[in-house]
Design an enzyme around this catalytic site. Structure first.
Site, mmCIF file in Angstrom:
data_model
loop_
_atom_site.group_PDB
_atom_site.id
_atom_site.type_symbol
_atom_site.label_atom_id
_atom_site.label_comp_id
_atom_site.label_asym_id
_atom_site.label_seq_id
_atom_site.Cartn_x
_atom_site.Cartn_y
_atom_site.Cartn_z
ATOM 1 N N HIS A 1 0.838 -1.193 0.000
ATOM 2 C CA HIS A 1 0.000 0.000 0.000
ATOM 3 C C HIS A 1 0.874 1.245 0.000
ATOM 4 O O HIS A 1 1.976 1.248 0.551
ATOM 5 C CB HIS A 1 -0.950 0.008 1.199
ATOM 6 C CG HIS A 1 -0.269 0.046 2.540
ATOM 7 N ND1 HIS A 1 0.123 1.221 3.146
ATOM 8 C CD2 HIS A 1 0.086 -0.945 3.394
ATOM 9 C CE1 HIS A 1 0.675 0.960 4.313
ATOM 10 N NE2 HIS A 1 0.681 -0.352 4.488
ATOM 11 N N ASP B 1 -0.499 4.329 0.993
ATOM 12 C CA ASP B 1 -0.968 5.319 1.958
ATOM 13 C C ASP B 1 -0.191 5.182 3.256
ATOM 14 O O ASP B 1 0.354 4.116 3.581
ATOM 15 C CB ASP B 1 -2.471 5.190 2.212
ATOM 16 C CG ASP B 1 -2.880 3.855 2.812
ATOM 17 O OD1 ASP B 1 -2.441 2.807 2.271
ATOM 18 O OD2 ASP B 1 -3.624 3.840 3.809
ATOM 19 N N ASP C 1 6.695 1.366 6.757
ATOM 20 C CA ASP C 1 5.306 0.927 6.514
ATOM 21 C C ASP C 1 4.685 1.771 5.417
ATOM 22 O O ASP C 1 3.938 2.695 5.695
ATOM 23 C CB ASP C 1 4.531 1.056 7.827
ATOM 24 C CG ASP C 1 3.105 0.548 7.731
ATOM 25 O OD1 ASP C 1 2.789 -0.189 6.784
ATOM 26 O OD2 ASP C 1 2.290 0.922 8.599
ATOM 27 N N GLU D 1 -5.108 1.397 2.756
ATOM 28 C CA GLU D 1 -4.928 0.178 3.546
ATOM 29 C C GLU D 1 -4.981 0.480 5.032
ATOM 30 O O GLU D 1 -5.515 -0.319 5.820
ATOM 31 C CB GLU D 1 -3.575 -0.466 3.185
ATOM 32 C CG GLU D 1 -3.348 -1.836 3.813
ATOM 33 C CD GLU D 1 -2.722 -1.779 5.207
ATOM 34 O OE1 GLU D 1 -2.688 -2.832 5.886
ATOM 35 O OE2 GLU D 1 -2.276 -0.696 5.631
ATOM 36 N N GLU D 2 -4.432 1.615 5.430
ATOM 37 C CA GLU D 2 -4.316 1.935 6.849
ATOM 38 C C GLU D 2 -5.669 2.164 7.527
ATOM 39 O O GLU D 2 -5.741 2.215 8.752
ATOM 40 C CB GLU D 2 -3.433 3.174 7.040
ATOM 41 C CG GLU D 2 -1.974 2.994 6.626
ATOM 42 C CD GLU D 2 -1.180 2.129 7.583
ATOM 43 O OE1 GLU D 2 -1.787 1.579 8.529
ATOM 44 O OE2 GLU D 2 0.039 2.012 7.396
ATOM 45 N N GLU E 1 4.778 -5.924 3.912
ATOM 46 C CA GLU E 1 4.761 -5.234 5.202
ATOM 47 C C GLU E 1 6.049 -5.569 5.962
ATOM 48 O O GLU E 1 6.657 -6.634 5.755
ATOM 49 C CB GLU E 1 3.543 -5.653 6.024
ATOM 50 C CG GLU E 1 2.218 -5.205 5.450
ATOM 51 C CD GLU E 1 1.849 -3.782 5.835
ATOM 52 O OE1 GLU E 1 2.689 -3.077 6.442
ATOM 53 O OE2 GLU E 1 0.714 -3.366 5.526
#
Length: 399
Positions: free
Chosen positions: A77, A79, A109, A141-142, A169
């Site tokens: 991701h 974001d 991250d 995603e977050e 991740e």
């Protein structure tokens, strides 16, 4: 198509550009995707966007090699979480290198993995791959793995299926084969307003909320004592957690509404629907005794976010392949945080593992960083995967 033979930027150089885009969740990520596409398109990479409903954000699906099933998808991701209220030593959206560490929001991250993946795509572009290599970049995603779902729904209608998905991740470059599922929920507690001088004649929604929290705590203790256990996790049982409570407008008004945001994170052998059903029974038991006096007394529960857990068998051939490419035989781990892995596994039926540079202990906090050593190890792993795809001889990655 004529391919650009310009020098390939290093993963660190790509990371610097990625960090410079302040792609906080729910904000636009289109400028970042423009940059990635401008790198990949001249190299002959096939590109496809899947836009959000409002057109302000998008997922990117990039592909190399033959069309068809098999091969690998690298997923991450773009974001990041906000930086407001955090005490950073430098601009969080400007990459800073110091003592072997790369500092900036999203370095761990998980823009570090994205940078290494983009570099791997550029390195692989001139090669004739026997099996496909894909890169999936998702948004939001977050806030509950929201963005990737539209892309996966579209891909699920196609016959092609990757043989392996790697979610990048931060795991310290260890291989994780599982994480808990998550349900994000909101409990709306409805009481009856009144003047605080006559409080016993009203129904305080905050009191309903407090009783509900007490029941959630009891459910947590029950899960700890009698629920399923998985010792691969730091917390080996399913958890219930209250994160937000809102209610009331003034001290002299008995509040008629209280909202609580809570979550369930379940191990694979616990059924989240069964846990939620028990919580719903608790909510009804709290509100029911008040209805003779206050007919509208109730606690309503709605789901606001969530994603499935990930549970990939340790004997999956791709596990042995990744271990061999990493050059070590560390035990598999399971991570406390969630990923889009369960969605890839459930929607596309793709065996999925989590493995990426950095450590989540550095994520979501000031002076987030990924070490140069971790980024280099990830770069080496992705190069090795590309070699395997070029050879086309790994049964674990074949259709």
């Amino acid at each position: 198509m004529t391919q650009d033979i310009s020098p390939i930027p290093s993963p660190a150089a790509i990371l610097a550009r990625l960090v410079a885009f302040p792609t906080v969740s729910r904000r636009s990520n289109l400028a970042l995707l423009d940059y990635v596409e401008d790198l990949l398109r001249p190299a002959g990479v096939r590109l496809e966007r899947f836009e959000s409903d409002d057109g302000t954000r998008a997922n990117l699906w990039a592909s190399l090699g033959p069309a068809g099933s098999g091969g690998v998808v690298l997923s991450g991701h773009c974001d990041v979480v906000p930086v407001e209220g955090q005490n950073w030593s430098s601009d969080p959206f400007e990459l800073r290198t110091e003592a072997g560490r790369l500092y900036g929001r999203g370095t761990a991250d998980m823009k570090g993995f994205l940078a290494a993946s983009i570099h791997a795509m550029l390195q692989a572009a001139p090669r004739s791959l026997a099996l496909p290599l894909h890169l999936a970049i998702s948004y939001d995603e977050e806030v509950g793995c929201l963005g990737v779902r539209g892309m996966l729904d579209a891909l699920s209608t196609r016959p092609e299926r990757p043989a392996l998905c790697i979610i990048g991740e931060p795991t310290g470059m260890r291989i994780a084969n599982g994480h808990k599922g998550k349900r994000g929920l909101r409990a709306c507690c409805h009481g009856q307003e009144g003047h605080s001088a006559l409080a016993p004649d009203a129904l305080n929604a905050l009191h309903l909320g407090a009783a509900f929290i007490t029941r959630l705590q009891a459910r947590q203790e029950q899960l700890k004592a009698t629920g399923a256990q998985d010792t691969a996790y730091d917390i080996p049982y399913s958890t219930v957690h209250v994160g937000v409570m809102h209610g009331g407008t003034a001290l002299n008004i008995v509040p008629n509404r209280c909202d609580l945001d809570f979550e369930i994170r379940n191990v694979a052998d616990d059924d989240p629907d069964a846990i939620l059903a028990g919580i719903a029974e608790d909510a009804e038991e709290i509100a029911a005794p008040y209805r003779n006096r206050f007919p509208d007394a109730r606690i309503e529960i709605e789901e606001i976010s969530g994603y499935p857990g990930l549970e990939t068998p340790a004997g999956t051939p791709a596990v042995a392949l990744l271990k061999s490419l990493l050059g070590r035989d560390d035990p598999l781990i399971k991570v406390a945080f969630g990923t889009e892995g369960g969605l890839f596994q459930g929607t596309l039926g793709v065996p999925t593992l989590v493995c990426g540079p950095g450590h989540m202990a550095q994520g979501h906090k000031p002076d987030e960083f990924v070490s140069e050593e971790q980024l280099a190890e990830c770069t080496r792993l992705l190069a090795a995967i590309t070699d395997v795809l070029g050879e086309g001889e790994a049964a674990a990655l074949a259709p």
